[in-house]
Write a protein that holds these residues in place. Structure first.
Motif, short mmCIF file in Angstrom:
data_model
loop_
_atom_site.label_atom_id
_atom_site.label_comp_id
_atom_site.label_asym_id
_atom_site.label_seq_id
_atom_site.Cartn_x
_atom_site.Cartn_y
_atom_site.Cartn_z
N THR A 95 0.84 -1.19 0.00
CA THR A 95 0.00 0.00 0.00
C THR A 95 0.88 1.24 0.00
O THR A 95 2.00 1.21 0.53
N ALA A 96 0.37 2.28 -0.62
CA ALA A 96 1.05 3.57 -0.56
C ALA A 96 0.81 4.17 0.83
O ALA A 96 -0.22 3.94 1.45
N VAL A 97 1.80 4.91 1.31
CA VAL A 97 1.66 5.66 2.57
C VAL A 97 2.25 7.05 2.34
O VAL A 97 3.01 7.26 1.40
N ASP A 98 1.90 7.97 3.23
CA ASP A 98 2.50 9.29 3.11
C ASP A 98 3.85 9.30 3.83
O ASP A 98 4.21 8.35 4.53
N LYS A 99 4.59 10.37 3.64
CA LYS A 99 5.94 10.47 4.18
C LYS A 99 5.93 10.36 5.71
O LYS A 99 6.80 9.69 6.29
N GLU A 100 4.95 10.96 6.36
CA GLU A 100 4.89 10.93 7.82
C GLU A 100 4.71 9.51 8.34
O GLU A 100 5.35 9.10 9.31
N LYS A 101 3.83 8.74 7.70
CA LYS A 101 3.59 7.35 8.13
C LYS A 101 4.83 6.50 7.86
O LYS A 101 5.21 5.66 8.68
N TYR A 102 5.47 6.73 6.73
CA TYR A 102 6.71 6.03 6.40
C TYR A 102 7.75 6.29 7.49
O TYR A 102 8.36 5.34 8.01
N LEU A 138 8.83 -7.43 6.11
CA LEU A 138 8.27 -6.10 5.90
C LEU A 138 9.30 -5.21 5.24
O LEU A 138 10.46 -5.17 5.67
N PHE A 139 8.89 -4.51 4.18
CA PHE A 139 9.74 -3.57 3.47
C PHE A 139 9.13 -2.18 3.55
O PHE A 139 7.92 -2.03 3.36
N LEU A 140 9.96 -1.19 3.83
CA LEU A 140 9.56 0.21 3.77
C LEU A 140 10.35 0.84 2.65
O LEU A 140 11.59 0.78 2.65
N ASP A 141 9.65 1.41 1.67
CA ASP A 141 10.29 1.91 0.46
C ASP A 141 10.03 3.39 0.23
O ASP A 141 8.89 3.85 0.39
N ARG A 142 11.08 4.08 -0.16
CA ARG A 142 10.96 5.43 -0.73
C ARG A 142 11.38 5.29 -2.19
O ARG A 142 12.51 4.89 -2.48
N CYS A 143 10.49 5.61 -3.09
CA CYS A 143 10.73 5.43 -4.52
C CYS A 143 10.86 6.79 -5.19
O CYS A 143 9.95 7.62 -5.10
N GLU A 157 7.65 8.79 -3.83
CA GLU A 157 6.49 8.11 -3.25
C GLU A 157 6.98 7.15 -2.18
O GLU A 157 8.13 6.70 -2.20
N TYR A 158 6.08 6.81 -1.26
CA TYR A 158 6.40 5.93 -0.15
C TYR A 158 5.40 4.77 -0.15
O TYR A 158 4.21 4.95 -0.46
N GLU A 159 5.90 3.59 0.22
CA GLU A 159 5.00 2.44 0.29
C GLU A 159 5.54 1.42 1.27
O GLU A 159 6.73 1.43 1.62
N ILE A 160 4.64 0.58 1.72
CA ILE A 160 5.05 -0.57 2.52
C ILE A 160 4.67 -1.82 1.75
O ILE A 160 3.65 -1.87 1.07
N PHE A 164 -1.05 0.44 12.69
CA PHE A 164 -0.39 1.72 12.42
C PHE A 164 -1.35 2.76 11.84
O PHE A 164 -0.91 3.81 11.39
N ASP A 165 -2.65 2.45 11.87
CA ASP A 165 -3.66 3.38 11.38
C ASP A 165 -3.37 3.82 9.95
O ASP A 165 -3.34 5.01 9.62
N VAL A 166 -3.12 2.83 9.10
CA VAL A 166 -2.84 3.07 7.69
C VAL A 166 -4.06 2.68 6.87
O VAL A 166 -4.59 1.58 7.03
N THR A 167 -4.51 3.57 6.01
CA THR A 167 -5.61 3.27 5.10
C THR A 167 -5.03 2.57 3.88
O THR A 167 -4.08 3.06 3.27
N PHE A 168 -5.61 1.43 3.54
CA PHE A 168 -5.14 0.68 2.38
C PHE A 168 -5.44 1.46 1.11
O PHE A 168 -6.55 1.93 0.89
N VAL A 169 -4.41 1.59 0.26
CA VAL A 169 -4.55 2.24 -1.04
C VAL A 169 -4.02 1.25 -2.08
O VAL A 169 -2.85 0.86 -2.01
N LYS A 170 -4.89 0.83 -2.99
CA LYS A 170 -4.44 -0.08 -4.05
C LYS A 170 -3.30 0.62 -4.78
O LYS A 170 -3.43 1.74 -5.23
N THR A 171 -2.16 -0.07 -4.87
CA THR A 171 -0.94 0.54 -5.39
C THR A 171 -0.47 -0.21 -6.62
O THR A 171 -0.35 -1.44 -6.59
N LYS A 172 -0.20 0.53 -7.68
CA LYS A 172 0.34 -0.11 -8.89
C LYS A 172 1.76 -0.58 -8.63
O LYS A 172 2.46 -0.05 -7.77
#
Length: 180
Positions: free
Chosen positions: A12-19, A128-133, A140-143, A164-172
């Protein structure tokens, strides 16, 4: 050397703060490494249209070309490790897929790259992977959560998002975003 595997992942995509919050929660801020993905396709993006990803990944001083075919619950991956010289030649001049993957015969060229600043940690029954792309002047940020069992992994992934109170966002896929 040739290697095959099935990759089951949830993302899922996340914002910078959640990342950043998750990076610090898992104490991973000092473990970030760069891997660069170089994506290849035909002139008319035939592979992408057929849910096939072809990339060379550079991680440190190691290179591998990967062919990834998306399945219903995972991706079938085939990898061939390359020398630096082989990888640079392929990026510069393109190649025929049959030279590395016998079931596929396309002439491909380099289309786009994506810098992935990644950290990983074991988490429950997966990784678990935390990515900054970074690509096309975007960040963009994703987990991602990679597992061996789809049903178990799906439950653990959505529990992680809830924790972690993350809203799922379908991510390409990264390749789809980079090839746009």
């Amino acid at each position: 050397m040739f290697k095959s595997n099935i990759e089951i992942e949830f993302k899922t995509a996340v914002d910078k703060e959640k990342y950043l919050e998750m990076l610090h929660h898992f104490n991973l801020q000092d473990n970030i490494f760069l891997q660069t993905n170089y994506y290849f396709d035909t002139k008319d993006l035939e592979l992408n249209k057929n849910d096939i990803v072809l990339r060379i990944r550079k991680k440190g001083d190691r290179f591998k070309v990967t062919l990834k075919k998306q399945g219903e619950k995972g991706a079938f991956e085939n990898h061939v490790f390359l020398t630096k010289e082989q990888a640079e030649e392929m990026i510069e001049n393109g190649f025929n897929t049959k030279d590395y993957f016998k079931d596929l015969d396309y002439d491909v060229t380099f289309k786009a790259s994506l810098d992935n600043y990644r950290v990983s940690t074991p988490y429950l029954n997966g990784k678990l992977f935390l990515d900054r792309c970074d690509y096309h002047e975007k960040t963009e940020y994703e987990i991602e959560f990679e597992v061996d069992n789809y049903e178990e992994g799906e439950i653990e992934f959505f529990e992680l998002l809830k924790q972690f109170d993350v809203t799922f966002v379908k991510t390409k896929r990264k390749s789809e975003r980079a090839l746009k």
